[in-house]
Scaffold this active site. Structure first.
Site, PDB file in Angstrom:
ATOM      1  N   ARG A  47     -22.885   7.088  22.127  1.00 26.74           N
ATOM      2  CA  ARG A  47     -23.817   7.458  23.208  1.00 26.74           C
ATOM      3  C   ARG A  47     -24.068   8.968  23.140  1.00 26.74           C
ATOM      4  NH1 ARG A  47     -20.555   3.483  26.303  1.00 26.74           N
ATOM      5  NH2 ARG A  47     -21.958   2.072  27.391  1.00 26.74           N
ATOM      6  N   ARG A 105     -26.878   6.118  18.748  1.00 29.29           N
ATOM      7  CA  ARG A 105     -27.985   5.801  19.666  1.00 29.29           C
ATOM      8  C   ARG A 105     -28.651   7.109  20.070  1.00 29.29           C
ATOM      9  NH1 ARG A 105     -26.860   2.944  25.343  1.00 29.29           N
ATOM     10  NH2 ARG A 105     -26.167   5.018  25.925  1.00 29.29           N
ATOM     11  N   ARG A 141     -26.626  -1.161  38.832  1.00 32.43           N
ATOM     12  CA  ARG A 141     -25.282  -1.268  38.245  1.00 32.43           C
ATOM     13  C   ARG A 141     -24.263  -0.328  38.891  1.00 32.43           C
ATOM     14  NH1 ARG A 141     -26.394   0.983  32.113  1.00 32.43           N
ATOM     15  NH2 ARG A 141     -24.355   1.915  32.081  1.00 32.43           N
ATOM     16  N   CYS A 175     -22.845  -4.377  22.647  1.00 31.41           N
ATOM     17  CA  CYS A 175     -22.071  -3.161  22.922  1.00 31.41           C
ATOM     18  C   CYS A 175     -21.935  -2.901  24.412  1.00 31.41           C
ATOM     19  CB  CYS A 175     -22.702  -1.957  22.228  1.00 31.41           C
ATOM     20  SG  CYS A 175     -24.354  -1.595  22.818  1.00 31.41           S
ATOM     21  N   ASN A 218     -24.865  -3.984  30.115  1.00 29.20           N
ATOM     22  CA  ASN A 218     -24.766  -3.183  31.344  1.00 29.20           C
ATOM     23  C   ASN A 218     -26.130  -3.090  32.019  1.00 29.20           C
ATOM     24  OD1 ASN A 218     -22.265  -2.804  30.312  1.00 29.20           O
ATOM     25  ND2 ASN A 218     -22.547  -0.669  29.753  1.00 29.20           N
ATOM     26  N   ASP A 219     -27.128  -2.780  31.207  1.00 32.08           N
ATOM     27  CA  ASP A 219     -28.469  -2.692  31.772  1.00 32.08           C
ATOM     28  C   ASP A 219     -29.153  -4.056  31.847  1.00 32.08           C
ATOM     29  OD1 ASP A 219     -28.956   0.017  32.490  1.00 32.08           O
ATOM     30  OD2 ASP A 219     -28.734   0.501  30.377  1.00 32.08           O
ATOM     31  N   HIS A 279     -21.419   5.808  34.577  1.00 35.02           N
ATOM     32  CA  HIS A 279     -20.925   6.630  33.474  1.00 35.02           C
ATOM     33  C   HIS A 279     -19.458   7.026  33.653  1.00 35.02           C
ATOM     34  CE1 HIS A 279     -20.915  10.418  35.597  1.00 35.02           C
ATOM     35  NE2 HIS A 279     -22.000  10.005  36.207  1.00 35.02           N
ATOM     36  N   GLU A 322     -31.676  -4.424  26.151  1.00 31.88           N
ATOM     37  CA  GLU A 322     -31.087  -4.180  27.466  1.00 31.88           C
ATOM     38  C   GLU A 322     -32.114  -4.251  28.583  1.00 31.88           C
ATOM     39  OE1 GLU A 322     -29.269  -0.295  27.597  1.00 31.88           O
ATOM     40  OE2 GLU A 322     -30.842   0.613  26.395  1.00 31.88           O
TER      41      GLU A 322
HETATM   42  C1  PEP Z   1     -25.716  -1.078  28.110  1.00 32.21           C
HETATM   43  O1  PEP Z   1     -26.683  -0.888  28.842  1.00 32.21           O
HETATM   44  O2  PEP Z   1     -25.097  -2.154  28.039  1.00 32.21           O
HETATM   45  C2  PEP Z   1     -25.211   0.011  27.256  1.00 32.21           C
HETATM   46  C3  PEP Z   1     -24.280  -0.212  26.354  1.00 32.21           C
HETATM   47  O3  PEP Z   1     -25.734   1.243  27.447  1.00 32.21           O
HETATM   48  P1  PEP Z   1     -25.344   2.250  28.636  1.00 32.21           P
HETATM   49  O4  PEP Z   1     -24.144   1.686  29.329  1.00 32.21           O
HETATM   50  O5  PEP Z   1     -25.073   3.554  27.978  1.00 32.21           O
HETATM   51  O6  PEP Z   1     -26.576   2.241  29.478  1.00 32.21           O
HETATM   52 MG    MG Z   2     -27.914   0.843  28.635  1.00 35.40          MG
END
Ligand code: PEP
Ligand code: MG
Length: 586
Positions: free
Chosen positions: A299, A334, A467, A504, A456-457, A192, A433
């Site tokens: 977010r 979201r 991650r 995204c 990302n996930d 984050h 994700e």
């Molecule tokens: C992701 O997981 O790619 C995403 C955009 O959500 P976050 O980074 O908030 O988990």
């Molecule tokens: Mg995510």
């Protein structure tokens, strides 16, 4: 001069003075103090304990109203802890005995108690360790005067914040100040801190081993987050070199400005929709200033990372503000993706061994349904301009999706019964994700209006690589053939069903993957504000059929190292003198 390296999290070059922040975890430095100082500290410390009790009572009342009486009970235990002589009196005693600062004595006492609880076999008591830690952090924060270090409050322009870790709420506070750079000891490219730093367009490097104890306040620091390098107390030659490099980089960034007014269209005239990701509603105006096509990911969990949960009305005002500000462009809101590294203490959740695999995102919302419904109602109420879309995070399969949609229907019915207007045709979509969702994306596509791929996930779960774990960051690879196959599958499944597919995750905003994503037939990307112009610049250089050919070629690779090499060469060939990293020297 000391040189460190870490994981580049938000690009840029900064030269500034260090502001090391201890005390974010329970990692407070041992500072010797004299008697006078200590007695003054103790008075302030007692005041901080009292304030913390009051804060906790406020939080408790709010939770009682918004979530439930049962959930609020946990705060009784928190408040009681602050009356426990073991914790407060022992800390004062320790400070007096050793003549050390009270925050250090307190954090040591607290760590000992936490450790004792952690070693208990009773799992209920074991879980209390987190509560104790949480209360301790609150006291430390109140003692320090603000949720971040008091120095930041009065921070002058050129500070580079260095901390072991920063909480999401700390990042929200940092956004209010002119900070030049951020360095943390933990975290990865998609943690984050990294996400927020990119949104704030502040250079950041994360995952830097043991830097905090090696730096003193006001030390001169250079961050080159294009390369992941940090110099502390640099020599004259290095300062000169980086002043020059920064000058070139600033010119490069300035040269991108002219793209603001231009469309993201490929050489063969295909329009690519470029939206932004946003964490704080205060950033919404970036859509207008960067001329983005909308907000592809809001977010919202950052709204809940406060001591007091926002009410339905407060949330409504925020969503309405964003919707009106960017109208007629669209915002995809979201629903709260709490859990993982975005933890809040409002919910009674036992400590988890693997928070990213635990009670996170939609799972938490499906358990705390009142909380979820409150958010959905606030979003729906704000949807009257018809430019809001609703997106669920962490959906792993069709049952979960249907449960979430059922609660959305209940929220709609409540509003209908109360005669409240909202967008009856509001689009509902999901993040893709979780690998299981990607695998059944053909089925999921039948139940939603859109997919947004959260790489990302998706990458962390597909490759089983945390991650945020810096030791494993070399394995966190968007160019793993498995990721490529999943992306291809999800995009095809969504598009075959005729729904909108966008991306995204961070991969969408990394210009090194733009050729690949366009070749995979993605036409909608949502990226951090700091990436939008660079990605646009690249899109304007590309031809979609050429990109498609490149992807067809790359799908044949079995080894991710070879695949990386392949893309590196492709980028070098196509993006020479387009992307800063591939500029010819001189
Ligand atoms: C992701 O997981 O790619 C995403 C955009 O959500 P976050 O980074 O908030 O988990
Ligand atoms: Mg995510």
């Amino acid at each position: 001069m000391k040189i460190y390296s870490g994981i580049p999290a938000s690009s840029g070059i900064a030269i500034g003075h260090a502001l090391p922040i201890h005390g974010f975890g329970l990692n407070v430095p041992r500072i010797k103090v004299d008697e006078d100082e200590l007695e003054k500290e103790i008075v302030l410390f007692k005041k901080a304990v009292k304030e913390t009790k009051e804060d906790l009572k406020n939080v408790q009342n709010r939770v009682k109203n918004d979530i439930g009486v049962e959930e609020s009970a946990i705060f009784d235990a928190h408040i009681m802890l602050l009356d426990d002589p073991n914790l407060i009196e022992q800390s004062i005693e320790k400070a007096r005995e050793e003549m050390v600062s009270i925050d250090y004595a307190f954090s040591e006492t607290l760590s000992n108690i936490v450790e004792k609880f952690r070693n208990l076999s009773d799992s209920y008591l074991k879980d209390r360790a987190t509560d104790i830690q949480d209360v301790g952090k609150r006291v430390l924060r109140n003692y320090l005067g603000v949720s971040i270090s008091p120095e930041i409050k009065n921070a002058e322009e050129d500070l580079i914040i260095m901390a072991h870790n920063l909480l999401p709420s700390d990042m929200a506070e940092i956004s209010e100040r002119k900070i030049k750079g951020i360095i943390t000891e933990v975290g990865g490219e998609t943690s984050h801190v990294a996400i927020m730093a990119r949104s704030l367009e502040v250079p950041a490097i994360v995952g830097v081993n043991d830097i905090l104890m090696e730096v003193s306040p006001k030390d001169l620091v250079i961050i080159d987050s294009n390369d992941g390098k940090i110099f502390i107390d640099p020599d004259k030659k290095t300062i000169k070199e980086y002043q020059e490099k920064r000058r070139k980089y600033v010119n490069y960034i300035k040269s991108l400005e002219r793209l603001k007014s231009e469309e993201a269209v490929t050489r063969d005239n295909k329009k690519i929709e470029l939206k932004i990701n946003m964490e704080l509603s205060s950033e919404a105006d970036i859509v207008n200033t960067h001329n983005a096509d909308g907000i592809g990911l809001f977010r919202t969990e950052y709204l809940f990372m406060k001591d007091v949960l926002p009410s339905e009305d407060e949330q409504f005002e925020i969503y309405k503000y964003v919707s009106q500000l960017i109208y007629p462009k669209e915002v995809t809101i979201r629903t709260a993706d709490l859990g993982g590294d975005k933890f809040v203490s409002h919910f009674k959740i036992p400590e988890e061994m693997n928070p990213f695999l635990g009670f996170r995102g939609i799972r938490l919302c499906l358990e705390f349904t009142e909380f979820f419904k409150t958010q959905l109602k606030a979003i729906l109420r704000a949807s009257r301009l018809k430019n809001i879309k609703i997106m669920f995070p962490m959906i792993s399969g069709v049952d979960e999706l249907l449960k979430a949609k059922k609660i959305l229907e209940e929220a709609k019915n409540d509003l209908r019964n109360d005669g409240v207007e909202f967008d009856e045709d509001v689009d509902v979509g999901i993040m893709i994700e979780v690998p299981s969702a990607a695998v059944v994306s053909d089925v999921l596509a039948k139940h939603v209006d859109f997919f947004s791929i959260g790489t990302n996930d998706l990458i962390q779960y597909t490759l089983a690589v945390d991650r945020g774990n810096k030791q494993l960051s070399y394995l966190y690879n968007p160019l793993h053939p498995s990721v490529l196959r999943l992306l291809k599958m999800v995009i095809n499944n969504g598009q075959n069903e005729g729904i909108e597919v966008s991306m995204c995750g961070n991969m969408a905003g990394n210009p090194k993957y733009t050729i690949l994503l366009i070749g995979l037939n993605l036409r909608k990307l949502s990226v951090a504000p700091s990436s939008i112009l660079e990605v646009k610049k690249i899109i304007k250089e590309l031809d979609t059929s050429e990109c498609k050919q490149i992807v067809n070629e790359s799908i044949k690779y079995d080894s991710n190292e070879e695949l990386e090499e392949y893309y590196d060469n492709i980028n070098r060939k196509h993006l020479k003198n387009v992307l800063f990293d591939y500029f010819e020297e001189g």
